[in-house]
Design an enzyme around this catalytic site. Structure first.
Site, mmCIF file in Angstrom:
data_model
loop_
_atom_site.group_PDB
_atom_site.id
_atom_site.type_symbol
_atom_site.label_atom_id
_atom_site.label_comp_id
_atom_site.label_asym_id
_atom_site.label_seq_id
_atom_site.Cartn_x
_atom_site.Cartn_y
_atom_site.Cartn_z
ATOM 1 C CB SER A 170 11.533 56.873 -63.397
ATOM 2 O OG SER A 170 11.509 55.470 -63.565
ATOM 3 C CG HIS A 194 15.021 57.186 -60.817
ATOM 4 N ND1 HIS A 194 15.690 57.380 -59.621
ATOM 5 C CD2 HIS A 194 14.113 56.217 -60.566
ATOM 6 C CE1 HIS A 194 15.198 56.581 -58.704
ATOM 7 N NE2 HIS A 194 14.236 55.853 -59.246
ATOM 8 C CG ASP A 196 12.710 53.030 -60.989
ATOM 9 O OD1 ASP A 196 13.180 53.218 -59.852
ATOM 10 O OD2 ASP A 196 11.940 53.838 -61.551
ATOM 11 C CG MET A 231 11.672 47.179 -60.156
ATOM 12 S SD MET A 231 9.953 47.458 -60.612
ATOM 13 C CE MET A 231 9.850 49.230 -60.357
ATOM 14 C CG HIS A 267 15.332 53.072 -56.828
ATOM 15 N ND1 HIS A 267 13.998 53.442 -56.872
ATOM 16 C CD2 HIS A 267 15.506 52.467 -55.626
ATOM 17 C CE1 HIS A 267 13.402 53.080 -55.750
ATOM 18 N NE2 HIS A 267 14.283 52.472 -54.983
ATOM 19 C CG MET A 314 13.297 49.240 -55.951
ATOM 20 S SD MET A 314 11.938 49.907 -56.916
ATOM 21 C CE MET A 314 12.842 50.459 -58.350
ATOM 22 C CG MET A 316 10.786 54.043 -51.982
ATOM 23 S SD MET A 316 11.121 54.456 -53.694
ATOM 24 C CE MET A 316 9.566 54.069 -54.496
ATOM 25 C CG ASP A 364 11.212 56.814 -56.998
ATOM 26 O OD1 ASP A 364 10.368 57.063 -57.875
ATOM 27 O OD2 ASP A 364 11.978 55.835 -57.036
ATOM 28 N N GLY A 382 4.848 58.983 -57.798
ATOM 29 C CA GLY A 382 3.636 59.796 -57.868
ATOM 30 C C GLY A 382 3.855 61.298 -57.840
ATOM 31 N N GLY A 390 8.402 59.799 -63.175
ATOM 32 C CA GLY A 390 8.259 58.828 -64.260
ATOM 33 C C GLY A 390 7.194 59.294 -65.213
HETATM 34 C C1 DX5 Z 1 8.599 52.715 -58.264
HETATM 35 C C2 DX5 Z 1 9.789 53.381 -58.907
HETATM 36 C C3 DX5 Z 1 9.567 54.806 -59.321
HETATM 37 C C4 DX5 Z 1 8.499 55.024 -60.330
HETATM 38 C C5 DX5 Z 1 8.249 56.487 -60.563
HETATM 39 O O1 DX5 Z 1 8.998 51.499 -57.744
HETATM 40 O O2 DX5 Z 1 10.880 53.386 -58.015
HETATM 41 O O3 DX5 Z 1 10.786 55.377 -59.756
HETATM 42 O O4 DX5 Z 1 8.804 54.407 -61.550
HETATM 43 O O5 DX5 Z 1 7.219 56.630 -61.503
HETATM 44 P P1 DX5 Z 1 6.002 57.628 -61.292
HETATM 45 O O6 DX5 Z 1 6.581 59.007 -61.246
HETATM 46 O O7 DX5 Z 1 5.137 57.369 -62.464
HETATM 47 O O8 DX5 Z 1 5.349 57.259 -59.970
HETATM 48 ZN ZN ZN Z 2 12.779 54.584 -58.406
#
Ligand code: DX5
Ligand code: ZN
Length: 221
Positions: free
Chosen positions: A7, A32, A34, A36, A65, A67, A136, A174, A176, A196
């Site tokens: 990510s 990836h 993200d 938002m 992705h 969101m 998620m 996706d 942690g 990420g």
């Molecule tokens: C959270 C995102 C993830 C996140 C992943 O809303 O969708 O993609 O950035 O990052 P890590 O791997 O650090 O949790």
């Molecule tokens: Zn994501």
């Protein structure tokens, strides 16, 4: 096939091109992306202009992705800006069949995501419409959060549901994901792995190679 999707949210945006070139040099499968909107999630990341820049510096497929609320409004634009996969949220879209059809019409693979509190069973009626399901494993909105252990069960439930329907659909996870819990996530049945922090914080090339080697060993087991 197990795929790595780092990510770019976890990258330093002032050096995004360099971060991505390093991940590419080490053989990442996807990036990836993200997106938002500050409405569906309590954070704003970036949008189409960043996608347009990013697609110029890599041939690696972009795994977007979304969101965002009412994602159908923006599917065409993200496809035009270089998306290969477009994933939307179950909780954010009223007509999921029309959304999948539009994503396909734009020439992209369609993904459908659920938040940690949404039951896996809601996906059953969309199994034939989508090419990938995203579980998620943190509340969407921020990188760098801790993996929610209760979500592992949802991955295995979904893999079982797909097996029962004779489907080999991709399951993306996706949030942690680390060197410590990757084995558990693969064992549960996920095969598209978002990382990420575990890739972009630290030695990017070493991190990508670690996960890619892990996947290769796992697949040859
Ligand atoms: C959270 C995102 C993830 C996140 C992943 O809303 O969708 O993609 O950035 O990052 P890590 O791997 O650090 O949790
Ligand atoms: Zn994501």
């Amino acid at each position: 096939m197990i795929l790595l999707s780092p990510s770019i949210l976890a990258a330093d945006f002032a050096c995004l091109g360099d971060y991505m070139r390093q991940a590419d040099a080490a053989g990442t499968d996807l990036f990836h992306v993200d997106v938002m909107d500050g409405m569906f999630v309590p954070n704003i990341s970036f949008g189409i202009p960043i996608m347009e820049s990013v697609q110029k510096i890599t041939h690696t497929p972009l795994d977007v992705h979304l969101m965002i609320v009412q994602p159908r409004r923006y599917i065409r634009e993200f496809a035009r800006a270089g998306a290969s996969i477009i994933t939307i949220h179950y909780e954010a879209c009223e007509d999921l069949n029309a959304a999948a059809a539009l994503i396909h019409e734009c020439g992209c693979k369609a993904g459908l995501s659920i938040k940690p509190g949404t039951d896996t069973s809601v996906l059953e009626q969309y199994l034939d419409e989508y090419d990938m399901f995203l579980i998620m494993t943190v509340e969407p909105g921020f990188g760098g959060q801790k993996y929610m252990n209760k979500c592992t069960r949802k991955i295995s439930d979904l893999r079982k549901m797909l097996d029962e329907h004779g489907l080999d659909t991709d399951i993306e996870v996706d949030g942690g994901i680390t060197r410590e819990n990757i084995g558990m996530v693969l064992e549960a049945g996920a095969n598209v792995i978002v990382t990420g922090s575990a890739v972009f914080k630290g030695d990017i090339q070493d991190n990508v190679r670690y996960f890619k080697n892990y996947f290769a060993e796992y697949e040859n087991k």
